[in-house]
Scaffold this motif. Structure first.
Motif, mmCIF file in Angstrom:
data_model
loop_
_atom_site.group_PDB
_atom_site.id
_atom_site.type_symbol
_atom_site.label_atom_id
_atom_site.label_comp_id
_atom_site.label_asym_id
_atom_site.label_seq_id
_atom_site.Cartn_x
_atom_site.Cartn_y
_atom_site.Cartn_z
ATOM 1 N N ARG A 118 0.092 -5.995 14.979
ATOM 2 C CA ARG A 118 0.688 -4.735 14.326
ATOM 3 C C ARG A 118 1.155 -4.892 13.019
ATOM 4 N N GLN A 153 -1.802 -5.398 9.833
ATOM 5 C CA GLN A 153 -2.888 -4.469 9.640
ATOM 6 C C GLN A 153 -3.276 -4.480 8.276
ATOM 7 N N LYS A 191 -4.850 -2.133 6.736
ATOM 8 C CA LYS A 191 -4.404 -0.994 5.879
ATOM 9 C C LYS A 191 -2.956 -0.701 5.949
ATOM 10 N N GLU A 241 -1.100 1.951 5.733
ATOM 11 C CA GLU A 241 -0.598 3.108 6.723
ATOM 12 C C GLU A 241 -0.874 2.813 8.115
ATOM 13 N N GLU A 242 -1.523 1.711 8.450
ATOM 14 C CA GLU A 242 -1.667 1.473 9.908
ATOM 15 C C GLU A 242 -0.779 0.461 10.497
ATOM 16 N N ARG A 243 0.158 -0.130 9.509
ATOM 17 C CA ARG A 243 1.086 -1.118 9.860
ATOM 18 C C ARG A 243 2.237 -0.338 10.355
#
Length: 136
Positions: free
Chosen positions: A74, A77, A79, A81-83
């Motif tokens: 997690r 990531q 990208k 914005e996905e973390r």
């Protein structure tokens, strides 16, 4: 070249600003390194290392609990914005067993006496101690 620097280079190449997601990514890489004493993304070819970093290719061996692998996944990531955010990571199940605080070996005032710390440093130490004490 270690992977943290590779990520910073990506941000420069892509004209992105350095921000908290980079710190979250570095945190995930650091946790991986603490568990295994190796870096997760290393390749003799810089181009392949960059490609692996961009894809977020990580291999989790038997040293990792499912919670540790999930936390790192997690955090790293590809990208930003996905973390997960820092607050989300702190509340992750990986840290549930680590909640019992250890008493500080020295109080801020004792450190002042030992190291002649000035008042601004004392304020910072007190802030850090108070922040750690409030962690869930």
């Amino acid at each position: 070249m270690n992977t943290f620097y590779v990520l910073l280079i990506f941000q420069v190449w892509n004209y992105e600003f350095y921000s908290y997601p980079v710190d979250v990514w570095a945190f995930g890489i650091s946790i991986y390194n603490i568990i295994t004493n190796t870096w997760p993304i290393v390749h003799a070819s810089q181009e392949r290392q960059i490609a692996h970093t961009l894809r977020g290719d990580l291999i989790f061996g038997n040293l990792f609990t499912p919670a540790a692998a999930d936390l790192i996944t997690r955090a790293v990531q590809p990208k930003p914005e996905e973390r997960w955010t820092v607050s989300a990571l702190i509340s992750h199940e990986y840290f549930h067993g680590l909640r019992d605080p250890f008493p500080a070996p020295y109080s801020p005032s004792e450190l002042v006496e030992m190291y002649s710390i000035n008042n601004s440093m004392l304020d910072e130490l007190t802030f850090i101690q108070d922040t750690v004490a409030r962690l869930p």
